[in-house]
Design an enzyme around this catalytic site. Structure first.
Site, PDB file in Angstrom:
ATOM      1  N   THR A  52     -10.863   4.282  10.426  1.00 21.25           N
ATOM      2  CA  THR A  52     -10.514   3.265  11.627  1.00 21.25           C
ATOM      3  C   THR A  52      -9.731   4.497  13.144  1.00 21.25           C
ATOM      4  O   THR A  52     -10.138   3.843  14.085  1.00 21.25           O
ATOM      5  CB  THR A  52      -9.336   1.978  11.330  1.00 21.25           C
ATOM      6  OG1 THR A  52      -8.549   2.759  11.019  1.00 21.25           O
ATOM      7  CG2 THR A  52      -9.682   1.455  10.244  1.00 21.25           C
ATOM      8  N   LYS A  57       0.602  -1.170  -0.653  1.00 21.23           N
ATOM      9  CA  LYS A  57      -0.304  -0.073   0.020  1.00 21.23           C
ATOM     10  C   LYS A  57       0.955   1.512  -0.059  1.00 21.23           C
ATOM     11  O   LYS A  57       1.813   1.594   0.668  1.00 21.23           O
ATOM     12  CB  LYS A  57      -1.010   0.102   1.148  1.00 21.23           C
ATOM     13  CG  LYS A  57      -1.539   1.815   1.119  1.00 21.23           C
ATOM     14  CD  LYS A  57      -2.866   0.869   2.533  1.00 21.23           C
ATOM     15  CE  LYS A  57      -2.144   1.644   3.410  1.00 21.23           C
ATOM     16  NZ  LYS A  57      -1.537   3.007   3.196  1.00 21.23           N
ATOM     17  N   GLN A  84      -4.358   3.790  16.001  1.00 24.54           N
ATOM     18  CA  GLN A  84      -6.241   2.788  15.872  1.00 24.54           C
ATOM     19  C   GLN A  84      -6.256   3.075  17.035  1.00 24.54           C
ATOM     20  O   GLN A  84      -6.193   2.165  17.812  1.00 24.54           O
ATOM     21  CB  GLN A  84      -5.572   1.663  15.080  1.00 24.54           C
ATOM     22  CG  GLN A  84      -4.654   1.838  14.120  1.00 24.54           C
ATOM     23  CD  GLN A  84      -5.602   2.494  12.697  1.00 24.54           C
ATOM     24  OE1 GLN A  84      -6.403   2.896  12.358  1.00 24.54           O
ATOM     25  NE2 GLN A  84      -4.580   2.587  11.555  1.00 24.54           N
ATOM     26  N   ASP A 121      -3.304   4.209  -1.960  1.00 30.52           N
ATOM     27  CA  ASP A 121      -4.570   4.617  -0.743  1.00 30.52           C
ATOM     28  C   ASP A 121      -4.781   5.998  -0.976  1.00 30.52           C
ATOM     29  O   ASP A 121      -3.930   6.725   0.477  1.00 30.52           O
ATOM     30  CB  ASP A 121      -3.804   4.007   0.172  1.00 30.52           C
ATOM     31  CG  ASP A 121      -4.860   4.516   1.706  1.00 30.52           C
ATOM     32  OD1 ASP A 121      -5.990   4.957   1.647  1.00 30.52           O
ATOM     33  OD2 ASP A 121      -4.046   4.525   2.739  1.00 30.52           O
ATOM     34  N   ARG A 143       3.130  -1.306  10.557  1.00 34.27           N
ATOM     35  CA  ARG A 143       4.448  -1.806  11.384  1.00 34.27           C
ATOM     36  C   ARG A 143       4.545  -2.729  12.280  1.00 34.27           C
ATOM     37  O   ARG A 143       5.919  -2.714  12.551  1.00 34.27           O
ATOM     38  CB  ARG A 143       4.403   0.105  13.082  1.00 34.27           C
ATOM     39  CG  ARG A 143       4.477   1.333  11.839  1.00 34.27           C
ATOM     40  CD  ARG A 143       3.445   2.136  13.288  1.00 34.27           C
ATOM     41  NE  ARG A 143       2.187   2.488  13.630  1.00 34.27           N
ATOM     42  CZ  ARG A 143       0.983   3.819  13.727  1.00 34.27           C
ATOM     43  NH1 ARG A 143       1.928   4.121  14.700  1.00 34.27           N
ATOM     44  NH2 ARG A 143       0.425   3.896  13.374  1.00 34.27           N
ATOM     45  N   LYS A 187      -7.551   7.880  -1.144  1.00 34.24           N
ATOM     46  CA  LYS A 187      -8.846   8.532  -0.882  1.00 34.24           C
ATOM     47  C   LYS A 187      -9.143   9.661  -1.382  1.00 34.24           C
ATOM     48  O   LYS A 187      -9.672  11.074  -0.862  1.00 34.24           O
ATOM     49  CB  LYS A 187      -8.372   8.597   0.427  1.00 34.24           C
ATOM     50  CG  LYS A 187      -8.561   7.554   1.904  1.00 34.24           C
ATOM     51  CD  LYS A 187      -8.424   8.185   2.934  1.00 34.24           C
ATOM     52  CE  LYS A 187      -7.612   7.147   4.032  1.00 34.24           C
ATOM     53  NZ  LYS A 187      -6.145   6.789   3.593  1.00 34.24           N
ATOM     54  N   PHE A 188      -9.733   9.615  -2.587  1.00 42.61           N
ATOM     55  CA  PHE A 188      -9.772  10.264  -3.313  1.00 42.61           C
ATOM     56  C   PHE A 188     -11.458  11.205  -3.101  1.00 42.61           C
ATOM     57  O   PHE A 188     -12.135  10.198  -3.035  1.00 42.61           O
ATOM     58  CB  PHE A 188     -10.272  10.099  -4.944  1.00 42.61           C
ATOM     59  CG  PHE A 188      -8.827   9.622  -5.353  1.00 42.61           C
ATOM     60  CD1 PHE A 188      -7.692  10.971  -5.608  1.00 42.61           C
ATOM     61  CD2 PHE A 188      -8.521   8.954  -6.033  1.00 42.61           C
ATOM     62  CE1 PHE A 188      -6.734  10.308  -5.882  1.00 42.61           C
ATOM     63  CE2 PHE A 188      -7.465   8.227  -6.433  1.00 42.61           C
ATOM     64  CZ  PHE A 188      -5.825   9.594  -7.076  1.00 42.61           C
ATOM     65  N   HIS A 189     -11.828  12.891  -3.253  1.00 41.11           N
ATOM     66  CA  HIS A 189     -12.939  12.916  -2.510  1.00 41.11           C
ATOM     67  C   HIS A 189     -13.207  14.676  -3.391  1.00 41.11           C
ATOM     68  O   HIS A 189     -12.788  15.238  -2.780  1.00 41.11           O
ATOM     69  CB  HIS A 189     -13.142  12.723  -1.287  1.00 41.11           C
ATOM     70  CG  HIS A 189     -13.905  13.240  -0.234  1.00 41.11           C
ATOM     71  ND1 HIS A 189     -14.523  12.939   0.751  1.00 41.11           N
ATOM     72  CD2 HIS A 189     -15.141  13.462  -0.879  1.00 41.11           C
ATOM     73  CE1 HIS A 189     -15.958  13.558   0.849  1.00 41.11           C
ATOM     74  NE2 HIS A 189     -16.243  13.495  -0.463  1.00 41.11           N
ATOM     75  N   ASP A 190     -13.717  14.457  -4.262  1.00 41.78           N
ATOM     76  CA  ASP A 190     -14.435  15.392  -4.855  1.00 41.78           C
ATOM     77  C   ASP A 190     -15.807  15.233  -6.229  1.00 41.78           C
ATOM     78  O   ASP A 190     -16.015  15.211  -5.647  1.00 41.78           O
ATOM     79  CB  ASP A 190     -12.715  16.026  -5.569  1.00 41.78           C
ATOM     80  CG  ASP A 190     -12.602  17.522  -6.302  1.00 41.78           C
ATOM     81  OD1 ASP A 190     -13.524  18.566  -6.446  1.00 41.78           O
ATOM     82  OD2 ASP A 190     -11.441  17.932  -5.481  1.00 41.78           O
TER      83      ASP A 190
END
Length: 232
Positions: free
Chosen positions: A120, A33, A190, A60, A211, A62-65
């Site tokens: 998360t 990723k 998280q 990753d 990690r 996270k497109f938002h438009d």
């Protein structure tokens, strides 16, 4: 060959360190990723280099438009040869449908498209500051339904909601979960976490792990141990 279920999150600010880690891994044992930090620092060429090494890459970002902008971004991502890319489900069905259509019309139409439901890192208190009187599970359920109706391949969700979602959607609907930690490890930032074995038993399709693998003394051995535990 069995599909690798673990997605190793490459969260590095140094490309040499990332390359050293990747050199220790095997494309048959994991996917990779690349998130916002690495993509911003090292760009498409780094992603393409991982694809050339034989790795399935989850981009990753996270497109938002608006729909047109997200559609063009997803098509560009697909044409890098990535295995999977994601958008925010909260962008709405028109945006998600446009993104899916753009990938289908790209030179790499097999790229999977999934949507983020509720991050998360977010708990009840944080979510209620934005969406009053709604629990994370309720919000995840609503956004996952919208994602499926929009024709996407699956969602990013917490493993805690996986049992609920798997009961509502077919096995083909992918559940991709961050916040996976081997038993006894530090949960970091998280809030909603689960062990790899519990996540697989809950119906999760792919486990995103950073990690616990990338900072291990022997990353490949740690990855192999995780794979053994979830395949047992």
């Amino acid at each position: 060959m069995q599909d690798a279920r673990v997605i190793v999150a490459l969260d590095f600010d140094n490309i040499d360190t990332a390359d050293q880690l990747v050199a220790q891994l095997d494309p048959s044992l994991c996917k990779l990723k690349v998130g916002k930090e690495m993509f911003t620092l090292f760009g498409p060429e780094f992603v393409k280099s991982l694809v050339k090494r034989g790795f399935d890459v989850f981009l990753d970002l996270k497109f938002h438009d608006i729909p047109n902008t997200v559609a063009k971004a997803c098509k560009a991502a697909a044409e890098m040869g990535v295995w999977m890319v994601n958008v925010h489900a909260s962008g709405g069905d028109e945006m998600m449908k446009a993104a899916k259509k753009a990938i289908a019309e790209s030179s790499h139409p097999q790229t999977k498209l999934i949507a983020v439901t509720v991050l998360t890192s977010m708990n009840d208190e944080q979510l209620n500051k934005m969406v009053p009187n709604v629990t994370p599970a309720q919000q995840v359920e609503k956004l996952a339904r919208l994602t499926a109706e929009s024709g996407l391949d699956g969602v990013v969700c917490s493993a805690k909601e996986a049992v609920m979602l798997r009961g509502q959607h077919s096995d083909e609907f992918l559940l991709v979960t961050p916040g996976i930690r081997p038993a006894g490890s530090d949960v970091g930032d998280q809030k909603r976490v689960m062990t790899p074995v519990d996540a697989i038993n809950a119906g999760v399709s792919y486990l995103v792990m950073g990690r616990p693998i990338t900072q291990a003394d022997k990353p490949l051995e740690t990855l192999q141990a995780i794979n053994h535990s979830i395949n047992a």
